[in-house]
Scaffold this motif. Structure first.
Motif, mmCIF file in Angstrom:
data_model
loop_
_atom_site.group_PDB
_atom_site.id
_atom_site.type_symbol
_atom_site.label_atom_id
_atom_site.label_comp_id
_atom_site.label_asym_id
_atom_site.label_seq_id
_atom_site.Cartn_x
_atom_site.Cartn_y
_atom_site.Cartn_z
ATOM 1 N N ARG A 265 0.319 -7.460 -5.727
ATOM 2 C CA ARG A 265 1.189 -7.901 -7.553
ATOM 3 C C ARG A 265 0.511 -7.248 -8.846
ATOM 4 N N PRO A 266 0.009 -7.280 -8.547
ATOM 5 C CA PRO A 266 -0.961 -6.263 -9.757
ATOM 6 C C PRO A 266 -0.693 -5.027 -9.738
ATOM 7 N N HIS A 267 -0.007 -4.670 -8.526
ATOM 8 C CA HIS A 267 0.173 -2.577 -8.273
ATOM 9 C C HIS A 267 1.698 -2.968 -8.353
ATOM 10 N N GLY A 268 2.480 -3.768 -8.900
ATOM 11 C CA GLY A 268 4.144 -3.230 -9.371
ATOM 12 C C GLY A 268 5.108 -3.365 -8.111
ATOM 13 N N VAL A 269 4.229 -4.955 -7.211
ATOM 14 C CA VAL A 269 5.782 -4.584 -6.543
ATOM 15 C C VAL A 269 5.813 -5.950 -6.877
ATOM 16 N N ARG A 270 7.213 -6.176 -6.867
ATOM 17 C CA ARG A 270 8.116 -7.284 -7.626
ATOM 18 C C ARG A 270 8.926 -7.384 -6.601
ATOM 19 N N MET A 271 9.358 -7.495 -5.825
ATOM 20 C CA MET A 271 10.244 -7.265 -4.323
ATOM 21 C C MET A 271 9.828 -8.959 -3.870
ATOM 22 N N PRO A 272 10.640 -10.093 -4.359
ATOM 23 C CA PRO A 272 10.609 -11.513 -2.938
ATOM 24 C C PRO A 272 10.406 -11.023 -1.893
ATOM 25 N N GLN A 273 8.817 -11.171 -1.602
ATOM 26 C CA GLN A 273 9.160 -12.279 -0.348
ATOM 27 C C GLN A 273 8.697 -13.678 0.203
ATOM 28 N N LEU A 363 14.631 -5.355 3.989
ATOM 29 C CA LEU A 363 13.706 -3.898 3.959
ATOM 30 C C LEU A 363 12.772 -4.325 3.924
ATOM 31 N N PRO A 364 11.848 -2.876 4.957
ATOM 32 C CA PRO A 364 10.208 -3.167 4.757
ATOM 33 C C PRO A 364 9.927 -2.898 3.528
ATOM 34 N N LEU A 365 8.829 -2.961 3.429
ATOM 35 C CA LEU A 365 7.851 -2.203 2.036
ATOM 36 C C LEU A 365 6.847 -0.886 2.317
ATOM 37 N N ILE A 366 7.554 0.259 2.379
ATOM 38 C CA ILE A 366 6.198 1.776 2.481
ATOM 39 C C ILE A 366 6.154 2.290 1.557
ATOM 40 N N GLY A 367 5.123 2.677 1.147
ATOM 41 C CA GLY A 367 5.051 3.780 0.238
ATOM 42 C C GLY A 367 3.885 3.418 -1.052
ATOM 43 N N ALA A 368 3.631 3.882 -1.514
ATOM 44 C CA ALA A 368 3.054 4.186 -3.310
ATOM 45 C C ALA A 368 3.521 2.867 -3.544
ATOM 46 N N THR A 369 2.132 2.117 -4.445
ATOM 47 C CA THR A 369 2.473 1.860 -6.100
ATOM 48 C C THR A 369 2.111 2.005 -6.700
ATOM 49 N N ALA A 370 2.529 1.373 -8.392
ATOM 50 C CA ALA A 370 2.415 1.865 -9.511
ATOM 51 C C ALA A 370 1.144 2.017 -9.368
ATOM 52 N N PRO A 405 8.084 11.131 3.704
ATOM 53 C CA PRO A 405 9.601 11.078 4.450
ATOM 54 C C PRO A 405 10.955 10.782 3.984
ATOM 55 N N ARG A 406 11.867 11.272 4.128
ATOM 56 C CA ARG A 406 13.344 11.082 3.987
ATOM 57 C C ARG A 406 13.400 9.188 3.921
ATOM 58 N N GLU A 407 12.498 8.914 5.178
ATOM 59 C CA GLU A 407 13.250 7.540 5.427
ATOM 60 C C GLU A 407 12.937 6.719 4.799
ATOM 61 N N LEU A 408 11.574 6.962 3.558
ATOM 62 C CA LEU A 408 10.887 6.256 2.782
ATOM 63 C C LEU A 408 11.616 6.098 1.647
ATOM 64 N N ALA A 409 12.886 6.676 1.178
ATOM 65 C CA ALA A 409 13.105 7.114 0.050
ATOM 66 C C ALA A 409 13.884 5.364 -0.419
ATOM 67 N N ALA A 410 14.217 5.009 0.556
ATOM 68 C CA ALA A 410 15.170 3.487 0.429
ATOM 69 C C ALA A 410 13.601 2.597 0.901
ATOM 70 N N LEU A 411 12.092 2.410 1.018
ATOM 71 C CA LEU A 411 11.608 1.451 1.529
ATOM 72 C C LEU A 411 10.681 1.169 0.109
ATOM 73 N N ASP A 412 10.608 1.857 -0.758
ATOM 74 C CA ASP A 412 9.877 2.394 -2.209
ATOM 75 C C ASP A 412 9.607 0.800 -2.407
ATOM 76 N N PRO A 413 7.871 0.548 -2.298
ATOM 77 C CA PRO A 413 7.893 -0.925 -2.376
ATOM 78 C C PRO A 413 8.477 -0.823 -3.912
ATOM 79 N N LEU A 414 8.260 0.123 -4.918
ATOM 80 C CA LEU A 414 8.519 -0.433 -6.215
ATOM 81 C C LEU A 414 10.189 -0.373 -6.609
ATOM 82 N N ARG A 415 10.905 -0.977 -5.612
ATOM 83 C CA ARG A 415 12.456 -0.594 -5.471
ATOM 84 C C ARG A 415 12.405 -2.703 -6.573
#
Ligand SMILES: Cc1cc2nc3c(=O)[nH]c(=O)nc-3n(C[C@H](O)[C@H](O)[C@H](O)COP(=O)(O)OP(=O)(O)OC[C@H]3O[C@@H](n4cnc5c(N)ncnc54)[C@H](O)[C@@H]3O)c2cc1C
Length: 415
Positions: A265-273, A363-370, A405-415
């Protein structure tokens, strides 16, 4: 993030299948890795799960029928779906958001993303095998068994959606006698089945131990009993705090399963889990089970475990650390008992509970944060074993080449 410096040293938080796979793939790029776990490898969901590696079943959880089924199920005390006894605002937020994703259109959009991932699942395990992880995944058919042909409608409908997304499903409808020939434990109550061809499975206990050994053998330090409490960026480095210990690294991967939200959460991940807890145990059998067996009507999955069968089931929305509730295991065993012969129901062992790290959009959360240098690998829900090695591969590529990688665009943790 093109142009970003390639990390020389990375701390991975969480030694489940996802964290260990990230560590393993980072090592492929020559990165020095340290893995921290608040307990030990396999302390989370990666130990007692069913071990299915089944692209034909790996689909987004939020879908229209989940809504209908879920409402009926939570009202039925015998059902495998349970809500906590007291109100939890975080759960309410999660469920409300998930409900918004239970539409046909959103399921189809998410399925298109799963299709791309599913096409690479077996390659990702073969890559670990070729790289020296000494446990091979087993090729198999999965058998879904039913007491009534009408019960198969849900799975067949799901297959229609998967095929519409462009993914192939190789399946055959079978009579009761045909399914019993493939899984002789099935009792006379079974009326029909669906044989899903071209799948795989693994023994999660053996696989996780082998992966942890492999990561260690390639030079990583794996520290147990190290609960990470904070991750921050200071003076161009990432500082990871675990008790009195402060570790410095070029980057960190948060891969701590159902415990992820607090650290992310402190790194901008808002998706409810939220944790979708499942239970497992093993029972003794007179004849080994020949391959995975699934009872969709009771939501119970069975996997061979030598001279025993692992029985897996239940979806209990609950905090990951809450105590095991034995009644949940009994509910599953009671439901499948009439469906099987040759099982010693008095010999129940390895009772276990673990939390599926669910995201509201499935969907999973895979990638960079804020925060620069802080990465996420989590939210794999029902399918973290299946998607663990691929997650490690894709995230390491992002971190070490600077190209997403192209596959990670939709899995962006900041979506
Ligand atoms: C009953 C059940 C059946 C399942 N069946 C299947 C299946 O057949 N196929 C499939 O693909 N998936 C299945 N799953 C899902 C799968 O098990 C999970 O998605 C997957 O294990 C998640 O892996 P992970 O590494 O993200 O998390 P985990 O395995 O939960 O690992 C997280 C780790 O992080 C550690 N940790 C937590 N907080 C901290 C902290 N602050 N500091 C340091 N360490 C920390 C924990 O101790 C733990 O070891 C099933 C799950 C359940 C519960």
């Amino acid at each position: 993030m093109s142009g970003t410096r390639v990390p020389e040293r990375v701390v991975v938080v969480g030694a489940g299948i996802v964290g260990l796979s990230c560590a393993w793939s980072l090592q492929e790029h020559g990165v020095e890795v340290e893995v921290l776990d608040k307990a030990h490898p396999g302390a989370g969901a990666s130990w007692g799960n069913a071990g299915y590696l089944t692209p034909s079943l790996t689909v987004p959880l939020p879908e229209p029928s989940l809504l209908r089924y879920g409402i009926r199920a939570v009202l039925d005390p015998r059902s495998p779906v349970r809500l906590p006894p007291s109100a939890d605002p975080e759960l309410a937020r999660f469920l409300l958001r998930m409900i918004r994703h239970c539409t046909g259109a959103r399921w189809a959009r998410a399925m298109a993303i799963y299709r791309e991932l599913n096409a690479q699942i077996f390659t990702s395990f073969d890559r670990q095998w070729d790289g020296g992880v000494p446990v091979r995944t087993a090729e198999t058919d999965v058998i879904a068994a039913y007491t009534d042909a009408h019960q198969a409608a849900g799975l067949l409908h799901e297959f229609e959606g998967i095929v519409a997304s462009g993914q192939e499903v190789d399946m055959r409808m079978l009579t009761g006698d045909q399914v019993r020939a493939l899984r002789p434990q099935l009792s006379g109550r079974i009326d029909c089945g669906v044989r899903i061809l071209g799948q795989r499975y693994l023994d999660p206990v053996a696989y996780l131990a082998a992966l942890a050994d492999s990561v260690r053998a390639r030079g990583a330090k794996l520290t147990e009993d190290a609960a990470v409490t904070a991750v921050e960026r200071r003076a161009g480095k990432v500082i990871v705090s675990a008790g009195d210990t402060r570790l410095e690294a070029d980057a960190v991967v948060l891969a701590n399963g159902a415990w992820l939200p607090e650290l992310a959460r402190p790194h901008g991940v808002r998706m409810p889990q939220y944790g979708g807890r499942g239970y497992s145990c093993s029972v003794a059998v007179t004849e080994p089970l020949r391959g995975p067996l699934y009872f969709p009507a009771t939501r119970a999955a069975l996997t061979p475990r030598g001279d025993r069968i692992r029985v897996v089931g239940v979806m209990e929305f609950q905090r990951p650390g809450a105590p095991l509730n034995r009644a949940r295991i009994e509910t599953t065993l009671r439901a499948i008992r009439p469906l099987l012969d040759g099982v010693d129901w008095a010999d129940v062992r390895e009772e276990w509970v673990g939390a599926r790290p669910l995201t509201a959009d499935g969907l999973p959360l895979i990638g960079a944060t804020a925060t620069e240098g802080v990465f996420i690998a989590g939210g794999h829900g029902m399918w973290g074993v299946t998607l663990g090695p691929l997650t490690g591969h894709l995230l390491a590529e992002l971190m070490c080449t600077g190209t997403r990688p192209r596959e990670l665009a939709a899995l962006d943790p900041l979506r």
